[in-house]
Motif scaffolding. Structure first.
Motif, PDB file in Angstrom:
ATOM      1  N   CYS A 108       0.828  -1.214   0.000  1.00 27.64           N
ATOM      2  CA  CYS A 108       0.000   0.000   0.000  1.00 27.64           C
ATOM      3  C   CYS A 108       0.861   1.263   0.000  1.00 27.64           C
ATOM      4  O   CYS A 108       0.557   2.224  -0.708  1.00 27.64           O
ATOM      5  N   VAL A 109       1.935   1.244   0.780  1.00 28.19           N
ATOM      6  CA  VAL A 109       2.843   2.394   0.827  1.00 28.19           C
ATOM      7  C   VAL A 109       3.490   2.605  -0.547  1.00 28.19           C
ATOM      8  O   VAL A 109       3.558   3.729  -1.053  1.00 28.19           O
ATOM      9  N   VAL A 110       3.954   1.522  -1.156  1.00 25.71           N
ATOM     10  CA  VAL A 110       4.586   1.616  -2.478  1.00 25.71           C
ATOM     11  C   VAL A 110       3.584   2.150  -3.493  1.00 25.71           C
ATOM     12  O   VAL A 110       3.894   3.063  -4.267  1.00 25.71           O
ATOM     13  N   LEU A 111       2.356   1.603  -3.496  1.00 26.29           N
ATOM     14  CA  LEU A 111       1.344   2.059  -4.451  1.00 26.29           C
ATOM     15  C   LEU A 111       0.991   3.522  -4.217  1.00 26.29           C
ATOM     16  O   LEU A 111       0.852   4.291  -5.170  1.00 26.29           O
ATOM     17  N   TYR A 112       0.866   3.928  -2.958  1.00 25.66           N
ATOM     18  CA  TYR A 112       0.581   5.332  -2.650  1.00 25.66           C
ATOM     19  C   TYR A 112       1.680   6.247  -3.220  1.00 25.66           C
ATOM     20  O   TYR A 112       1.395   7.267  -3.840  1.00 25.66           O
ATOM     21  N   ASN A 113       2.937   5.861  -3.024  1.00 25.49           N
ATOM     22  CA  ASN A 113       4.053   6.676  -3.522  1.00 25.49           C
ATOM     23  C   ASN A 113       4.066   6.726  -5.054  1.00 25.49           C
ATOM     24  O   ASN A 113       4.362   7.772  -5.642  1.00 25.49           O
ATOM     25  N   ILE A 114       3.741   5.607  -5.698  1.00 25.30           N
ATOM     26  CA  ILE A 114       3.672   5.583  -7.162  1.00 25.30           C
ATOM     27  C   ILE A 114       2.567   6.510  -7.642  1.00 25.30           C
ATOM     28  O   ILE A 114       2.771   7.330  -8.547  1.00 25.30           O
ATOM     29  N   LEU A 115       1.373   6.386  -7.048  1.00 23.68           N
ATOM     30  CA  LEU A 115       0.243   7.221  -7.461  1.00 23.68           C
ATOM     31  C   LEU A 115       0.509   8.698  -7.192  1.00 23.68           C
ATOM     32  O   LEU A 115       0.104   9.561  -7.976  1.00 23.68           O
ATOM     33  N   SER A 116       1.202   9.002  -6.099  1.00 22.22           N
ATOM     34  CA  SER A 116       1.560  10.400  -5.806  1.00 22.22           C
ATOM     35  C   SER A 116       2.489  10.960  -6.882  1.00 22.22           C
ATOM     36  O   SER A 116       2.315  12.092  -7.338  1.00 22.22           O
ATOM     37  N   LYS A 117       3.471  10.165  -7.288  1.00 19.40           N
ATOM     38  CA  LYS A 117       4.379  10.617  -8.339  1.00 19.40           C
ATOM     39  C   LYS A 117       3.655  10.744  -9.680  1.00 19.40           C
ATOM     40  O   LYS A 117       3.915  11.676 -10.438  1.00 19.40           O
ATOM     41  N   PHE A 118       2.751   9.811  -9.966  1.00 17.36           N
ATOM     42  CA  PHE A 118       1.975   9.888 -11.202  1.00 17.36           C
ATOM     43  C   PHE A 118       1.095  11.132 -11.186  1.00 17.36           C
ATOM     44  O   PHE A 118       0.989  11.844 -12.186  1.00 17.36           O
ATOM     45  N   ASP A 119       0.473  11.408 -10.044  1.00 15.80           N
ATOM     46  CA  ASP A 119      -0.359  12.605  -9.887  1.00 15.80           C
ATOM     47  C   ASP A 119       0.469  13.859 -10.148  1.00 15.80           C
ATOM     48  O   ASP A 119       0.053  14.752 -10.893  1.00 15.80           O
ATOM     49  N   SER A 120       1.652  13.941  -9.562  1.00 19.35           N
ATOM     50  CA  SER A 120       2.530  15.104  -9.770  1.00 19.35           C
ATOM     51  C   SER A 120       2.918  15.237 -11.238  1.00 19.35           C
ATOM     52  O   SER A 120       2.936  16.347 -11.784  1.00 19.35           O
ATOM     53  N   LEU A 121       3.215  14.119 -11.863  1.00 16.15           N
ATOM     54  CA  LEU A 121       3.593  14.136 -13.278  1.00 16.15           C
ATOM     55  C   LEU A 121       2.466  14.698 -14.140  1.00 16.15           C
ATOM     56  O   LEU A 121       2.694  15.599 -14.956  1.00 16.15           O
ATOM     57  N   ILE A 122       1.252  14.219 -13.937  1.00 14.00           N
ATOM     58  CA  ILE A 122       0.110  14.669 -14.738  1.00 14.00           C
ATOM     59  C   ILE A 122      -0.217  16.131 -14.429  1.00 14.00           C
ATOM     60  O   ILE A 122      -0.481  16.930 -15.326  1.00 14.00           O
ATOM     61  N   ARG A 123      -0.176  16.516 -13.150  1.00 11.66           N
ATOM     62  CA  ARG A 123      -0.463  17.904 -12.777  1.00 11.66           C
ATOM     63  C   ARG A 123       0.582  18.861 -13.338  1.00 11.66           C
ATOM     64  O   ARG A 123       0.252  19.927 -13.860  1.00 11.66           O
ATOM     65  N   ASN A 124       1.852  18.504 -13.215  1.00 11.88           N
ATOM     66  CA  ASN A 124       2.927  19.396 -13.673  1.00 11.88           C
ATOM     67  C   ASN A 124       2.990  19.495 -15.190  1.00 11.88           C
ATOM     68  O   ASN A 124       3.260  20.562 -15.736  1.00 11.88           O
ATOM     69  N   ARG A 125       2.751  18.394 -15.846  1.00 11.19           N
ATOM     70  CA  ARG A 125       2.882  18.384 -17.304  1.00 11.19           C
ATOM     71  C   ARG A 125       1.646  18.911 -18.013  1.00 11.19           C
ATOM     72  O   ARG A 125       1.744  19.574 -19.028  1.00 11.19           O
ATOM     73  N   PHE A 126       0.447  18.581 -17.473  1.00 10.13           N
ATOM     74  CA  PHE A 126      -0.784  18.924 -18.175  1.00 10.13           C
ATOM     75  C   PHE A 126      -1.732  19.815 -17.370  1.00 10.13           C
ATOM     76  O   PHE A 126      -2.797  20.158 -17.853  1.00 10.13           O
ATOM     77  N   ASN A 127      -1.365  20.128 -16.110  1.00 12.86           N
ATOM     78  CA  ASN A 127      -2.239  20.910 -15.229  1.00 12.86           C
ATOM     79  C   ASN A 127      -3.635  20.268 -15.172  1.00 12.86           C
ATOM     80  O   ASN A 127      -4.648  20.909 -15.417  1.00 12.86           O
ATOM     81  N   PHE A 128      -3.649  18.977 -14.851  1.00 13.52           N
ATOM     82  CA  PHE A 128      -4.876  18.192 -14.920  1.00 13.52           C
ATOM     83  C   PHE A 128      -4.955  17.252 -13.725  1.00 13.52           C
ATOM     84  O   PHE A 128      -3.955  16.681 -13.301  1.00 13.52           O
ATOM     85  N   ASN A 129      -6.161  17.082 -13.189  1.00 10.69           N
ATOM     86  CA  ASN A 129      -6.409  16.160 -12.086  1.00 10.69           C
ATOM     87  C   ASN A 129      -6.950  14.853 -12.677  1.00 10.69           C
ATOM     88  O   ASN A 129      -8.035  14.822 -13.232  1.00 10.69           O
ATOM     89  N   PHE A 130      -6.215  13.762 -12.533  1.00  4.64           N
ATOM     90  CA  PHE A 130      -6.592  12.501 -13.154  1.00  4.64           C
ATOM     91  C   PHE A 130      -7.575  11.662 -12.326  1.00  4.64           C
ATOM     92  O   PHE A 130      -8.034  10.615 -12.778  1.00  4.64           O
ATOM     93  N   HIS A 131      -7.938  12.096 -11.152  1.00  2.03           N
ATOM     94  CA  HIS A 131      -8.684  11.257 -10.211  1.00  2.03           C
ATOM     95  C   HIS A 131     -10.070  10.815 -10.679  1.00  2.03           C
ATOM     96  O   HIS A 131     -10.611   9.851 -10.162  1.00  2.03           O
ATOM     97  N   ASN A 132     -10.647  11.487 -11.648  1.00  2.00           N
ATOM     98  CA  ASN A 132     -11.952  11.061 -12.162  1.00  2.00           C
ATOM     99  C   ASN A 132     -11.820  10.147 -13.373  1.00  2.00           C
ATOM    100  O   ASN A 132     -12.815   9.839 -14.018  1.00  2.00           O
ATOM    101  N   ASN A 133     -10.617   9.731 -13.680  1.00  4.39           N
ATOM    102  CA  ASN A 133     -10.377   8.856 -14.823  1.00  4.39           C
ATOM    103  C   ASN A 133      -9.943   7.477 -14.326  1.00  4.39           C
ATOM    104  O   ASN A 133      -8.809   7.319 -13.887  1.00  4.39           O
ATOM    105  N   PRO A 134     -10.820   6.493 -14.410  1.00  4.07           N
ATOM    106  CA  PRO A 134     -10.488   5.176 -13.863  1.00  4.07           C
ATOM    107  C   PRO A 134      -9.561   4.347 -14.742  1.00  4.07           C
ATOM    108  O   PRO A 134      -8.984   3.370 -14.277  1.00  4.07           O
ATOM    109  N   THR A 135      -9.399   4.707 -16.019  1.00  5.07           N
ATOM    110  CA  THR A 135      -8.554   3.926 -16.916  1.00  5.07           C
ATOM    111  C   THR A 135      -7.578   4.841 -17.645  1.00  5.07           C
ATOM    112  O   THR A 135      -7.784   6.048 -17.745  1.00  5.07           O
TER     113      THR A 135
END
Length: 188
Positions: A108-135
């Motif tokens: 769970c800790v590893v997955l949380y850290n991965i998702l946090s980095k993915f979130d930062s990547l999408i926010r920084n690159r596209f200024n977009f919140n991916f949380h409403n996209n399940p796929t």
């Protein structure tokens, strides 16, 4: 898979936790994703082939190397296994329940850290919140709709008090819509 749990014991402060299937968004094993996103905490080790109902209460020596496998396929090297044995020698006790709990928490800790980095990547690159996209495909389409559709194909639609940015891509005529939706199921 998307499960929401709401705690409404305190009527003033409702709390909702959502559980989502990350595999549909980030394709790959947790250990490969940890390497890709440079997550240092890494995956733990667990004897999956030892995980049988008769062993659920097991407390004793660390299970044999052959059990640190999945359907007979080894998951760790002998060297890692020997390091594991040496690390449990101090107590001399290996508990299935304790190890399973520790392994799951680490996942769970590893997955949380991965998702946090993915979130930062999408926010920084596209200024977009991916949380409403399940796929991953829905995320790609959302990014396209909100960042790359030419302005002459965009319009604003009022829904209640909100103004939503829409595009002509969102509103196919009925014939095209039926045709495209058939492709979802291979034309059946």
């Amino acid at each position: 898979l998307n499960v929401s749990v709401t705690d409404n014991s305190n009527k003033k402060n409702l709390k909702t936790i959502q559980f989502k299937d990350s595999l549909k968004l980030l394709l790959g094993s947790l250990s490969k994703l940890a390497k890709t996103f440079d997550v240092k905490s890494g995956k733990g080790t667990f004897p999956f082939d030892f995980a049988k109902p008769e062993n659920f209460s097991y407390v004793g020596p660390t299970p044999d190397y052959k059990y640190f496998a999945f359907n007979g396929k080894p998951l760790i090297s002998k060297e890692i296994y020997n390091n594991l044995i040496n690390s449990t020698m101090g107590s001399g006790v290996w508990s299935f329940q304790d190890e399973l709990k520790s392994y799951n928490i680490q996942d769970c800790v590893v997955l949380y850290n991965i998702l946090s980095k993915f979130d930062s990547l999408i926010r920084n690159r596209f200024n977009f919140n991916f949380h409403n996209n399940p796929t991953l495909s829905s995320l790609a389409f959302s990014l396209y709709r909100y960042g790359y559709i030419p302005e002459n194909l965009q319009y604003t639609k009022e829904v209640g008090k909100q103004k939503l940015l829409k595009s002509l891509i969102d509103s196919l005529n009925e014939n095209y819509d039926v045709f495209v939706r058939q492709s979802y199921f291979g034309g059946h």
